[in-house]
Design an enzyme around this catalytic site. Sequence first.
Site: not given
Length: 292
Positions: A119, A140, A152, A190
């Site tokens: 991540s 991801h 991602e 994130n």
Amino acid sequence: MSFEKVAVVGGGLMGAGIAQNAAESGKRVIIIEVNQEKANEAMVNIEKQLDLKVKKEKITENEKVQALKNITLKNDIEYIKGAELVIEAVPEEIEIKKKVFVQLDQYADKQTILASNTSGLSIAEIGSVTQRPDKVIGFHYFYPVPVMNLVEITPSIITDNTTVEAMFDFAYSIGKSPVRCNDYPGFLVNRLLVPMVNEAVYCVMEGAKPSDVDKAMKLGANHRMGPLTLADFVGLDVLLATMEGLYNGFQDSKYRPCPLLKKVVESGNFGVKTGQGFYYYDDSGKQLGEVI
């Protein structure tokens, strides 16, 4: 290139979800999980999720049976031979991932692409332990994998364009919507989301009630879930580790983890999984009230 034979290394919740998604999309999938108990749990979880989809009439019984037929379970990493794509889904620690990628590089066919479900860890660093860094890429998924549409895709500065294009094609073939990210800590989601949640913790440290912070973001920003409830759901230990990764990666004070977040994690209260975080929870994960 959409890849028809995929190996998933790691049979936890993410690995199981990745395997289920690929199998439902008609791919032949091998789950590699060295721990037999976890391997068995992975198949139980997949079957439960497929049963739920049948019950909700999202798939037929025949489609469920076919998806399960598409999945093979193995306990040795050497069974990745023959896979066109290998997706790693082991714990989010750089040294663990690097050790796994050394093995993947050893056993995978030379043209096989090696993808990490990280991540936010460095794809360049992960790829550096292989003899094929041009074929190493971040891919991801988001939890729960069968439900969340986003992936991602993160190439390193060495990953070649053919690998990137192949992973975009694969994403579309499994019904996902991909975005391209740069190989910096946190990627896109994130990097944006975790500092917001960290700021919510600062608000609590300064005297705000968790329920008021959550209500403000739900009603004022139209978020489906408040940031502190989300933090408890994700795991406060995971949140702290991600925040520390951003802080260490950028060396920028705007990513400094909130001291209150550190204290709650130090107390052993990680959120839903421990029954207490910023809220109390029962065994089913139902929120019972505020802690702070």
